[in-house]
Write a protein that holds these residues in place. Structure first.
Motif, PDB file in Angstrom:
ATOM      1  N   VAL A 255     -23.014  83.821 125.919  1.00  0.00           N
ATOM      2  CA  VAL A 255     -22.403  83.895 124.591  1.00  0.00           C
ATOM      3  C   VAL A 255     -22.175  85.365 124.281  1.00  0.00           C
ATOM      4  N   ASN A 256     -20.916  85.759 124.128  1.00  0.00           N
ATOM      5  CA  ASN A 256     -20.649  87.180 123.901  1.00  0.00           C
ATOM      6  C   ASN A 256     -20.740  87.522 122.414  1.00  0.00           C
ATOM      7  N   ASP A 257     -20.807  88.807 122.136  1.00  0.00           N
ATOM      8  CA  ASP A 257     -20.993  89.284 120.764  1.00  0.00           C
ATOM      9  C   ASP A 257     -19.811  88.913 119.873  1.00  0.00           C
ATOM     10  N   ARG A 258     -18.616  88.824 120.443  1.00  0.00           N
ATOM     11  CA  ARG A 258     -17.445  88.461 119.633  1.00  0.00           C
ATOM     12  C   ARG A 258     -17.581  87.056 119.055  1.00  0.00           C
ATOM     13  N   GLN A 259     -18.112  86.134 119.848  1.00  0.00           N
ATOM     14  CA  GLN A 259     -18.317  84.768 119.361  1.00  0.00           C
ATOM     15  C   GLN A 259     -19.324  84.743 118.218  1.00  0.00           C
ATOM     16  N   VAL A 260     -20.392  85.500 118.376  1.00  0.00           N
ATOM     17  CA  VAL A 260     -21.418  85.542 117.331  1.00  0.00           C
ATOM     18  C   VAL A 260     -20.852  86.163 116.059  1.00  0.00           C
ATOM     19  N   GLU A 261     -20.105  87.261 116.205  1.00  0.00           N
ATOM     20  CA  GLU A 261     -19.532  87.928 115.036  1.00  0.00           C
ATOM     21  C   GLU A 261     -18.533  87.029 114.315  1.00  0.00           C
ATOM     22  N   ALA A 262     -17.739  86.276 115.072  1.00  0.00           N
ATOM     23  CA  ALA A 262     -16.770  85.372 114.446  1.00  0.00           C
ATOM     24  C   ALA A 262     -17.478  84.295 113.634  1.00  0.00           C
ATOM     25  N   ALA A 263     -18.562  83.751 114.186  1.00  0.00           N
ATOM     26  CA  ALA A 263     -19.329  82.733 113.463  1.00  0.00           C
ATOM     27  C   ALA A 263     -20.010  83.329 112.235  1.00  0.00           C
ATOM     28  N   LEU A 264     -20.504  84.547 112.357  1.00  0.00           N
ATOM     29  CA  LEU A 264     -21.140  85.213 111.225  1.00  0.00           C
ATOM     30  C   LEU A 264     -20.130  85.470 110.108  1.00  0.00           C
ATOM     31  N   THR A 265     -18.922  85.858 110.489  1.00  0.00           N
ATOM     32  CA  THR A 265     -17.868  86.071 109.495  1.00  0.00           C
ATOM     33  C   THR A 265     -17.516  84.774 108.783  1.00  0.00           C
ATOM     34  N   ASP A 266     -17.438  83.667 109.541  1.00  0.00           N
ATOM     35  CA  ASP A 266     -17.161  82.363 108.926  1.00  0.00           C
ATOM     36  C   ASP A 266     -18.267  81.977 107.950  1.00  0.00           C
ATOM     37  N   LEU A 267     -19.506  82.232 108.339  1.00  0.00           N
ATOM     38  CA  LEU A 267     -20.631  81.907 107.465  1.00  0.00           C
ATOM     39  C   LEU A 267     -20.579  82.739 106.184  1.00  0.00           C
ATOM     40  N   ALA A 268     -20.201  83.999 106.314  1.00  0.00           N
ATOM     41  CA  ALA A 268     -20.058  84.848 105.134  1.00  0.00           C
ATOM     42  C   ALA A 268     -18.974  84.300 104.196  1.00  0.00           C
ATOM     43  N   LYS A 269     -17.866  83.844 104.768  1.00  0.00           N
ATOM     44  CA  LYS A 269     -16.789  83.279 103.952  1.00  0.00           C
ATOM     45  C   LYS A 269     -17.252  82.046 103.192  1.00  0.00           C
ATOM     46  N   GLN A 270     -18.080  81.211 103.840  1.00  0.00           N
ATOM     47  CA  GLN A 270     -18.619  80.037 103.157  1.00  0.00           C
ATOM     48  C   GLN A 270     -19.428  80.442 101.933  1.00  0.00           C
ATOM     49  N   ASN A 271     -20.024  81.626 102.008  1.00  0.00           N
ATOM     50  CA  ASN A 271     -20.814  82.132 100.889  1.00  0.00           C
ATOM     51  C   ASN A 271     -20.013  83.092 100.013  1.00  0.00           C
ATOM     52  N   LYS A 272     -18.675  83.066 100.192  1.00  0.00           N
ATOM     53  CA  LYS A 272     -17.747  83.846  99.370  1.00  0.00           C
ATOM     54  C   LYS A 272     -18.040  85.345  99.435  1.00  0.00           C
ATOM     55  N   MET A 273     -18.304  85.831 100.650  1.00  0.00           N
ATOM     56  CA  MET A 273     -18.533  87.248 100.887  1.00  0.00           C
ATOM     57  C   MET A 273     -17.806  87.678 102.150  1.00  0.00           C
ATOM     58  N   SER A 274     -17.605  88.974 102.278  1.00  0.00           N
ATOM     59  CA  SER A 274     -17.159  89.513 103.553  1.00  0.00           C
ATOM     60  C   SER A 274     -18.356  89.576 104.492  1.00  0.00           C
ATOM     61  N   ARG A 275     -18.084  89.841 105.743  1.00  0.00           N
ATOM     62  CA  ARG A 275     -19.177  89.938 106.720  1.00  0.00           C
ATOM     63  C   ARG A 275     -20.166  91.028 106.316  1.00  0.00           C
ATOM     64  N   ASP A 276     -19.647  92.222 105.958  1.00  0.00           N
ATOM     65  CA  ASP A 276     -20.522  93.334 105.601  1.00  0.00           C
ATOM     66  C   ASP A 276     -21.287  93.061 104.315  1.00  0.00           C
TER      67      ASP A 276
END
Length: 418
Positions: free
Chosen positions: A94-115
């Motif tokens: 599992v590469n870091d890009r996949q993890v970052e993409a999922a983390l970004t999606d999770l942030a969107k679900q919580n109405k936030m940016s990744r950072d």
């Protein structure tokens, strides 16, 4: 195997004296909470995941909460370590890009940016690596399950037709947009515990906890990595117990816990729409043009060419590529059309097609056409055979994945150290 070898009374005694919000010495935090096949889960790992779980479920820290929470969190961490070890054995990366993409999606679900999301977690005392490690385990396990188990799952035409028939009998009913959290009952001894956990999650959801976040954190269904999202489903596509529970609930509601033979479901009934309205299709075609009065030989030649090209039409995008390659001016996007406006032959050709599936060659004005349905809206949109196969496959995979994980537990050496 030696699973949870040390009594959890010791675990409780330790955690009842150490608050999740209080600083602890570095030596204590780095010592093993458990060892899984010679790999260490540290007290820090356990503390961080417990904080994340408290945050996701909107619970205040306290002795009683910790008494219930820590065994569940540690069991989940052990399972994830077993899943990651199996992924490594099978050379799943599992590469870091996949993890970052999922983390970004999770942030969107919580109405936030990744950072913003990472900063929010940090303010709450949760390291970004805590949730990234969980995401990595989810992705790795989904790849393992797909690689090892999916080839063994075969959905018969009879099974698909049974669902199609159930959906067809509810023509004119509503379609529902649904999210799911599934908690497996691995054995009868754990049923009461899982039921209690399900009820606790329901309470948190009704208090406003984010469904997608809890689905990623707790669900054991294939949809967990998507935040539990099942999209639009028609009555008859889900398990009968779930359909029955949804039928008596209004939209914008949390439904459950619903007990099935394999565990408990929590459903997020987001919204509904009428499926009895007239169906509208978005269509594309590849046309093999013929003269005004074609001979039998010309008809047969066009039909043969159309049959040969069907294998290349794997998506709506592929229609444009094939049309460009054969140079037929009548090919391409046909726009949207109501099914009632289609000639009988065309309506018959497309009525049972899944989205993106090519039709059999059909004679139309000007030649022989192969049609592809790019989207459906309306009454027959739910009768999507490809979607039904996916749903049935995922249901079967959920059961097989639980058995797979149970096998890993049985053969593992898991030593609880706190």
């Amino acid at each position: 195997m030696k699973f949870f070898r040390t009594s959890f009374l010791l675990t409780f005694a330790f955690w009842l004296t150490v608050s999740l919000e209080s600083p602890t010495s570095a030596q204590d935090m780095l010592r093993p909470a458990a060892v899984v096949n010679d790999e260490v889960i540290s007290v820090l790992d356990l503390t961080q995941r417990a904080r994340l779980t408290l945050l996701a479920t909107r619970q205040e820290d306290g002795p009683e909460v910790r008494r219930r929470l820590i065994p569940q969190v540690l069991r989940r961490l052990v399972d994830e370590r077993l899943q990651l070890q199996e992924a490594e054995r099978l050379e799943v990366i599992v590469n870091d890009r996949q993890v970052e993409a999922a983390l970004t999606d999770l942030a969107k679900q919580n109405k936030m940016s990744r950072d913003q999301f990472v900063s929010f977690l940090r303010r709450k005392g949760v390291l970004a690596t805590t949730i990234s490690d969980q995401i990595r385990a989810q992705i790795a396990w989904s790849v393992v399950v797909s690689r090892r188990l999916r080839p063994s799952v075969t959905i018969s035409d009879e099974e698909v037709q049974e669902v199609v028939d159930r959906v067809s009998t509810t023509a004119g009913a509503t379609q529902r947009r649904i999210g799911e959290i599934f908690l497996a009952v691995e054995n009868a001894q754990r049923e009461a515990e899982v039921r209690e956990n399900a009820q606790r999650l329901i309470t948190r959801l009704r208090e406003g906890a984010n469904f997608g976040t809890l689905a990623r954190q707790f669900s054991q269904a294939a949809s967990a990595s998507l935040g539990g999202d099942l999209g639009w489903v028609s009555q008859g596509e889900l398990l009968p117990e779930l359909d029955q529970a949804l039928s008596s609930s209004p939209p914008n509601n949390i439904v459950g816990p619903i007990q099935t033979t394999s565990g408990f479901y929590l459903l997020n009934f987001i919204e509904q729409r009428q499926s009895g309205q007239e169906e509208t299709l978005s269509l594309k075609q590849v046309l093999f043009a013929l003269p005004a009065n074609p001979t039998a030989e010309q008809l047969e030649g066009a039909r043969t060419r159309a049959t040969g090209v069907r294998a290349q039409l794997v998506s709506c995008e592929a229609v444009d590529e094939v049309a460009s390659a054969i140079g037929s001016p009548g090919s391409g996007d046909l726009g949207t059309v109501k099914t009632s406006e289609l000639p009988a032959a065309l309506r018959a050709a497309v009525q049972d097609l899944a989205t993106g599936e090519p039709s059999q060659p059909v004679e139309v004005s000007g030649g022989i056409s192969v049609l592809v349905v790019c989207s459906r809206t309306g009454s027959d949109a739910g009768v999507d055979r490809a979607k039904i196969i996916t749903t049935l496959t995922n249901q079967r995979l959920d059961v097989l994945a639980q058995r797979y994980l149970q096998d890993l537990r049985r053969t593992a050496n898991v030593d609880i150290r706190i």
